[in-house]
Design a protein around this motif. Sequence first.
Motif, PDB file in Angstrom:
ATOM      1  N   ASN A  16      41.131  43.956  31.160  1.00 14.67           N
ATOM      2  CA  ASN A  16      39.956  43.896  32.026  1.00 14.67           C
ATOM      3  C   ASN A  16      40.331  43.990  33.498  1.00 14.67           C
ATOM      4  O   ASN A  16      39.597  44.571  34.302  1.00 14.67           O
TER       5      ASN A  16
ATOM      6  N   SER B 213      40.889  47.585  34.196  1.00 15.54           N
ATOM      7  CA  SER B 213      39.616  48.295  34.220  1.00 15.54           C
ATOM      8  C   SER B 213      38.850  48.039  35.515  1.00 15.54           C
ATOM      9  O   SER B 213      38.351  48.978  36.157  1.00 15.54           O
ATOM     10  N   SER B 214      38.745  46.774  35.922  1.00 14.98           N
ATOM     11  CA  SER B 214      37.964  46.448  37.114  1.00 14.98           C
ATOM     12  C   SER B 214      38.667  46.904  38.387  1.00 14.98           C
ATOM     13  O   SER B 214      38.017  47.311  39.362  1.00 14.98           O
TER      14      SER B 214
ATOM     15  N   VAL C   9      28.501  42.086  37.511  1.00 13.40           N
ATOM     16  CA  VAL C   9      29.557  41.822  38.486  1.00 13.40           C
ATOM     17  C   VAL C   9      30.114  40.409  38.319  1.00 13.40           C
ATOM     18  O   VAL C   9      31.324  40.181  38.408  1.00 13.40           O
TER      19      VAL C   9
ATOM     20  N   VAL D 286      32.723  40.278  35.739  1.00 12.31           N
ATOM     21  CA  VAL D 286      33.971  40.878  36.221  1.00 12.31           C
ATOM     22  C   VAL D 286      34.738  39.863  37.054  1.00 12.31           C
ATOM     23  O   VAL D 286      35.960  39.709  36.907  1.00 12.31           O
TER      24      VAL D 286
ATOM     25  N   ILE E  68      38.552  38.803  36.120  1.00 11.18           N
ATOM     26  CA  ILE E  68      39.682  39.133  36.981  1.00 11.18           C
ATOM     27  C   ILE E  68      40.257  37.867  37.616  1.00 11.18           C
ATOM     28  O   ILE E  68      41.462  37.773  37.861  1.00 11.18           O
TER      29      ILE E  68
ATOM     30  N   TRP F  23      35.681  42.156  44.396  1.00 12.19           N
ATOM     31  CA  TRP F  23      34.601  41.868  43.449  1.00 12.19           C
ATOM     32  C   TRP F  23      33.873  40.587  43.834  1.00 12.19           C
ATOM     33  O   TRP F  23      32.638  40.523  43.771  1.00 12.19           O
TER      34      TRP F  23
ATOM     35  N   MET G 109      28.084  46.096  36.928  1.00 11.00           N
ATOM     36  CA  MET G 109      29.359  46.282  37.620  1.00 11.00           C
ATOM     37  C   MET G 109      29.472  47.663  38.275  1.00 11.00           C
ATOM     38  O   MET G 109      30.156  47.816  39.288  1.00 11.00           O
TER      39      MET G 109
END
Length: 307
Positions: A185, A188-189, A245, A248, A252, A276, A289
Amino acid sequence: MSSSQASSQQRGPSPGFVGVGTMGRPMARRLIEAGHKVIVYDRDEAALAELEAAGAQVAASVREVADSARIVFTSLPTPAIFKQVALGEGGLIDGSAIKVLVDLSTVGSRIEKEVAEGLLVKGIETVDAPVSGGAAGAKKGTLAIMAAGNPVALEEVRGLFDVLGKVFVVGDKAGQGQLLKLLNNMLSSTAFAITSEAFVAGMRGGLDPEVMMSVINAGSGKNGATLDKFPKHVLPGTFDFGFPVGSVCKDIGLAVDECQALGVPMWVGSVARQMWNYAAMQDGAARDMTELVKYVERWSSVDGLED
């Protein structure tokens, strides 16, 4: 699915499912459609009503699920909620039927280990099995399942995993699946964040968005954001990937903390986390997101994707 396959699955375990939100609801539905009599619980009455109409049995509490099903899935939004559901009063730990917890949440390895140790005292095994693929993958049964735990427990739930997606056995200890999911993740983010900056810079320089994505995807800069999220959710202006968001930020944040605990300095990951978090603070926590690119535009004073 053939009738023989359906009847075979109907003879399998009847699982429980706690947490039927964005990810849990389509996963529970797939199990129901595969012939399993699933007992479900969530605080969202609308989600329960939808699954009941699909054939689920609705429980009145977490404890009722744990008293009814040998195998219980959880798909929960935060580490604190997961811990309360698993170890709190009236939680899974008090159930009379449960023998295997399959946790599909993303909660981090430390909480996963704590819960696994607490449940094992009561003879309950934990299969740590976070998933990747989003709500779309949950609906289609194409999730990537990162499973870790006692090999015997893993084997017991493998047939159920097959309904949800492809399982990757990543270890024999609870927490190892969580670590891999958080790394995935975070990649990805972070890819989406830097792609948003590149995209806005390209627009500011007069590049055509469609051409820009096509060229990047034919070259060495391609990533999950350029291949999937931008073409499907940003360029059409739908911004409907289905992951907020705020989630995320949670993932993260857990990832950076765990990596730093392992001695990795996390310079890039820390900056991505800040980006983020800043978007979330600008009224963005509940937004999809993919709308991060709107914030990058706003910060760059570029018109084009603003509401």
